[in-house]
Write a protein that holds these residues in place. Structure first.
Motif, short mmCIF file in Angstrom:
data_model
loop_
_atom_site.label_atom_id
_atom_site.label_comp_id
_atom_site.label_asym_id
_atom_site.label_seq_id
_atom_site.Cartn_x
_atom_site.Cartn_y
_atom_site.Cartn_z
N ALA A 145 50.77 3.16 -74.53
CA ALA A 145 51.71 2.21 -73.91
C ALA A 145 52.31 2.81 -72.64
CB ALA A 145 52.81 1.84 -74.90
N GLN A 146 52.57 4.12 -72.65
CA GLN A 146 53.12 4.76 -71.46
C GLN A 146 52.08 4.81 -70.34
OE1 GLN A 146 54.58 8.54 -72.75
NE2 GLN A 146 56.51 7.69 -73.50
N ARG A 147 50.82 5.01 -70.69
CA ARG A 147 49.77 5.01 -69.67
C ARG A 147 49.57 3.62 -69.07
NH1 ARG A 147 46.77 8.36 -73.43
NH2 ARG A 147 45.83 6.43 -74.15
N ASP A 148 49.75 2.60 -69.91
CA ASP A 148 49.56 1.23 -69.43
C ASP A 148 50.69 0.77 -68.53
OD1 ASP A 148 47.20 1.11 -70.76
OD2 ASP A 148 47.99 -0.02 -72.47
N THR A 149 51.88 1.29 -68.74
CA THR A 149 53.00 0.88 -67.88
C THR A 149 53.07 1.82 -66.68
OG1 THR A 149 54.52 2.26 -69.16
CG2 THR A 149 54.36 -0.05 -69.78
N LYS A 150 53.14 1.23 -65.51
CA LYS A 150 53.18 2.02 -64.28
C LYS A 150 54.56 1.85 -63.67
CE LYS A 150 48.34 1.21 -63.44
NZ LYS A 150 47.37 0.55 -62.59
N ASP A 151 54.98 2.88 -63.02
CA ASP A 151 56.27 2.77 -62.35
C ASP A 151 56.12 1.87 -61.13
OD1 ASP A 151 56.44 5.59 -60.17
OD2 ASP A 151 54.68 4.79 -61.17
N PRO A 152 57.22 1.33 -60.60
CA PRO A 152 57.13 0.36 -59.50
C PRO A 152 56.52 0.95 -58.23
CG PRO A 152 59.42 0.63 -60.24
CD PRO A 152 58.55 1.47 -61.10
N TYR A 153 56.72 2.23 -57.98
CA TYR A 153 56.17 2.86 -56.77
C TYR A 153 54.65 2.91 -56.84
CZ TYR A 153 61.01 4.16 -56.15
OH TYR A 153 62.36 4.11 -56.02
N LYS A 156 53.32 -0.60 -56.20
CA LYS A 156 53.41 -0.98 -54.79
C LYS A 156 52.34 -0.26 -53.97
CE LYS A 156 56.99 -2.61 -52.29
NZ LYS A 156 58.39 -2.83 -52.25
N MET A 157 52.08 1.00 -54.30
CA MET A 157 51.06 1.76 -53.59
C MET A 157 49.68 1.15 -53.82
SD MET A 157 50.72 4.20 -51.63
CE MET A 157 50.27 5.84 -51.26
N GLU A 158 49.38 0.77 -55.05
CA GLU A 158 48.10 0.12 -55.34
C GLU A 158 47.98 -1.20 -54.60
OE1 GLU A 158 47.53 -0.45 -59.50
OE2 GLU A 158 47.16 1.69 -59.89
N GLU A 159 49.07 -1.94 -54.54
CA GLU A 159 49.08 -3.22 -53.83
C GLU A 159 48.77 -3.03 -52.36
OE1 GLU A 159 52.51 -6.22 -53.52
OE2 GLU A 159 52.26 -5.82 -55.67
N ARG A 160 49.39 -2.02 -51.76
CA ARG A 160 49.17 -1.76 -50.34
C ARG A 160 47.75 -1.28 -50.07
NH1 ARG A 160 54.86 0.91 -48.30
NH2 ARG A 160 56.03 -1.03 -48.47
N GLN A 161 47.21 -0.50 -51.01
CA GLN A 161 45.85 -0.02 -50.83
C GLN A 161 44.85 -1.17 -50.92
OE1 GLN A 161 45.36 3.07 -53.73
NE2 GLN A 161 46.27 4.64 -52.41
N LYS A 162 45.14 -2.14 -51.77
CA LYS A 162 44.24 -3.29 -51.91
C LYS A 162 44.28 -4.18 -50.66
CE LYS A 162 44.46 -3.70 -56.90
NZ LYS A 162 44.96 -4.49 -58.03
#
Length: 171
Positions: A145-153, A156-162
């Motif tokens: 569950a901890q691996r599946d939840t990502k912190d907001p930063y 956002k970084m993944e979003e910007r990379q996409k």
């Protein structure tokens, strides 16, 4: 960790419930054999009370099997009532006999124990970690569950990379 000790206690309770469940099943099987024996005795003596004892014993056994299988407390109570009726009819037939006292002690104990184990099983069913109560499995689920939840930063970084074009030459 304290949940490991809690799981250990619940696992022990679950094992005790399963062990008693097996013993209760065997006791109801013995009651079914006694009912068949009483049915044979009816055909020999043609005593209607012996037939009633046989029918009540068979009903108690069938309802008892179902209560153990389904873990239903209403069926456990019904099995106890049928057992009590069978034992009472046995006392009316023979008076106080060794078979009646043995049935009262053994079957009465297991009828009450069956009801209590069903209540305990229902409680254990609501607990975290049911049915195995393995601490390592809980740790695995927590880590997953901890691996599946990502912190907001990281999100956002993944979003910007996409959405980025991928090269700095355009600037």
């Amino acid at each position: 960790m304290d949940f490991e000790e809690e799981y250990k206690q619940k696992r022990t309770q679950m094992k005790n419930v399963k062990k008693t469940e097996t013993a209760t099943f065997i006791v109801f099987a013995v009651n079914a054999v006694i009912s068949i024996w009483m049915l044979v005795a009816f055909f020999i003596t043609l005593n209607k009370l012996v037939l009633l004892i046989s029918i009540l014993g068979a009903a108690a056994s069938v309802v008892g099997f179902l209560s153990v299988y389904r873990k239903d407390s209403a069926l456990a109570i019904a099995a106890g009532v049928f057992l009590l009726a069978e034992i009472t009819a046995l006392f009316f037939n023979d008076g106080i006999s060794l078979l009646g006292i043995a049935e009262l002690a053994v079957f009465g104990y297991f009828a009450v124990r069956n009801f209590m184990d069903i209540k305990k099983y229902r409680w254990l069913e609501q607990q975290d970690g049911f049915p195995n109560f393995e601490p390592k499995l809980k740790e695995y689920d927590t880590n997953k569950a901890q691996r599946d939840t990502k912190d907001p930063y990281a999100r956002k970084m993944e979003e910007r990379q996409k959405t980025s074009s991928g090269s700095m030459d355009e600037l």
